[in-house]
Design an enzyme around this catalytic site. Structure first.
Site, PDB file in Angstrom:
ATOM      1  NE  ARG A  16      -9.035  31.960  14.985  1.00 27.76           N
ATOM      2  CZ  ARG A  16      -9.196  33.270  14.781  1.00 27.76           C
ATOM      3  NH1 ARG A  16     -10.006  33.733  13.857  1.00 27.76           N
ATOM      4  NH2 ARG A  16      -8.501  34.140  15.505  1.00 27.76           N
ATOM      5  CD  GLU A 146     -15.695  39.417  16.608  1.00 32.60           C
ATOM      6  OE1 GLU A 146     -16.639  39.067  17.315  1.00 32.60           O
ATOM      7  OE2 GLU A 146     -15.679  39.298  15.364  1.00 32.60           O
TER       8      GLU A 146
END
Ligand SMILES: CC(C)C(=O)C(=O)O
Length: 527
Positions: A16, A146
């Site tokens: 990923r 994030e």
């Protein structure tokens, strides 16, 4: 409590985050092969294999990985990054058969307000809605925050409030990214320790980036602070400067922190090669653990110290990783470097001859020549004018490389005094040469080692009339070895390397016959 609750886990995100390396795109088959290598060979605890909704090819790749992992009971270890998108990522992951979503929430107020245009409360609400959808559809949910590193530095209250709001939905597993790779080990340790103290019922992963070259050091600090898992990628692949290198993380957690981890480190090199091959990104020769040169001692003084008492050995023994220690030959080589190489190839030389050979090695090194251990017999033969390594000589050959047609080769060899000819055809001129050569040596009861790697180099500057250097790696029951050839024509450079290999193989086979005869004679005289 399972042992996975007690020990630190490793999440590999080569498939990923690693695919966010500029220029890297894995095909579904490549992804499946890498996933198998990570879970089966290396025994990595968790792997993140894709971002949801990227493409149909990506969906097929995740589905194939899950299909392979399910019967082995490994599908719960396969995770997919998903977005806060009203359940569309959840649907995508379910279609692929996935069981775990790593949902991407905003870990900094700045990202939340500027990128999403939402208040923290609205964002928490949206994330909660997606958590509910994921749960209803049977997915386990982990939450990425994030830009956590900046969010925590700028306004920790935003981070605490978000975690509290989401923990109310029953999520207990948060993944804390240093999205822009700006943290230092001290800051990672302090921030993570604070999060763990404040939310004792939650589990925290740390996800590093390597923009300051501190990714591994930051993972180290996260492990010291008590992270439940740390993230890394094979060969440090990942967005911008990459993630932390899996190999570096493994040895640091094991050797420096004495942590129990489940990785089988003997396969690190093999998996690094596989990922280099599929990603098209070669690693540096000096990449720790997996680089070509990292178990090579170049300075003569190091070889001397090792001879006198393994003074330059550490816990990082090459054998742990299926490698071996090498002593380089070049202008920095000393008596001990030569002795180590002679010992490896089983050659004994008088002091005087060692001195002559070393002088020649230093001269070659001075003229910037690369010398491999397998060049040594030829240097010895040249310096001592021995015929020991000239068993086979290429008298003539005609090689034609064709496009759209088979390439052909005709060769004439002198093999231990006998003149032999053969022809071959193949996939390119060098392949045709090898086919012809294999025919000739077969008539002499010899077999050739397998070609495992082939590298061609020209001197920097891009001249097309320059000499080409071809280094070929071969493998047979003695292990792997390299030979080199140099010629203006690339095919003849490769043929030169091949002839060196043939001479070595014949030499070793004759030596084996002599050793057997000596052992037999000794046994007979003892009887
Ligand atoms: C996409 C997210 C999880 C990421 O890789 C990061 O923030 O570093």
């Amino acid at each position: 409590m399972t042992s996975d609750d007690q020990r630190i886990l490793i999440l590999d995100t080569t498939l990923r985050d690693g695919e966010q390396t500029q220029g890297v795109s894995f095909s579904p088959d490549e992804k499946v092969n890498i996933a198998k290598a990570l879970l089966e060979l290396l025994r990595v605890d968790r792997i993140e294999v894709a971002s949801a909704r990227v493409s149909e090819g990506e969906l097929a790749a995740v589905a194939q990985i899950i299909d392979w992992a399910r019967p082995k009971g490994l599908d719960g270890r396969v995770e997919v990054l998903g977005f806060v998108d009203g359940g569309r990522s959840v649907d995508w992951i379910r279609r692929a058969g996935g069981q775990v979503i790593n949902l991407l929430a905003k870990g900094s107020e700045k990202h939340c307000r500027t990128q999403l245009g939402k208040t923290p409360e609205q964002h928490a609400e949206d994330v909660r809605a997606d958590i509910t959808i994921a749960r209803e559809r049977g997915l386990a949910v982990n939450l990425y925050l994030e830009d956590w590193s900046n969010g925590y530095a700028d306004n920790p209250a935003y981070v605490y409030a978000l975690i509290e709001a989401l923990a109310e939905s029953g999520v207990g597993h948060f993944m804390l990214p240093d999205t822009l790779g700006v943290m230092t080990p001290e800051r990672v340790f302090a921030a993570l320790s604070d999060m763990i103290r404040r939310f004792p019922d939650c589990r925290f992963d740390f996800h590093p980036h390597n923009d300051y070259g501190l990714a591994t050091a930051n993972v180290f600090a996260a492990a010291q602070a008590g992270a439940a898992a740390v993230h890394c990628t094979v060969n440090c692949l990942g967005e911008r400067a990459g993630n932390a290198s899996l190999a570096e993380v493994v040895v640091n957690l094991r050797d420096q922190l004495s942590l129990e981890i489940g990785i089988d480190e003997s396969h690190l090199g093999r998996v690094s090669e596989l990922v280099q091959y599929f990603s098209g990104k070669r690693i540096g020769d000096n990449a720790p653990i997996v680089g070509d040169d990292v178990f090579t001692q170049t300075a003569g003084i190091h070889a001397d110290g090792d001879n006198k008492g393994s003074l330059y050995h550490t816990k990082l023994s090459p054998e742990r990783f299926g490698r071996r220690r090498v002593y380089a030959l070049g202008k920095l080589a000393g008596k001990a470097s030569l002795a180590k190489n002679l010992e490896r190839i089983g050659i004994t030389l008088s002091e005087e001859n060692q001195r002559k050979v070393l002088k020649r090695i230093v001269e070659l090194g001075d003229s910037k020549k690369t010398i491999t251990a397998e060049d040594l017999p030829f240097i010895i033969a040249e310096v001592l004018e021995s015929k020991d390594y000239s068993h086979a000589e290429l008298i003539a050959c005609n090689v034609s490389s064709s496009y759209g047609l088979e390439s052909t080769a005709s060769i004439k060899l002198c093999l231990r005094g006998e003149h032999l000819t053969a022809t071959g055809s193949g996939n390119g001129g060098f392949d045709a040469f090898n086919k012809a050569l294999a025919r000739v040596v077969k008539t002499q009861g010899l077999s050739l080692p397998a070609l495992v790697d082939y590298e061609v180099r020209i001197p920097k500057g891009g001249r097309t009339d320059a000499l080409t250097e071809c280094t070929i790696s071969w493998a047979d029951d003695r292990g792997t070895f390299k030979t080199r050839g140099v010629h203006a024509n690339q095919v003849f450079a490769a043929i030169g390397a091949t002839m060196r290999m043939l001479n070595l193989v014949i030499h070793w086979s004759l030596k084996r016959q002599r050793d057997l005869a000596d052992a037999k004679a000794a046994a007979e005289s003892a009887a």
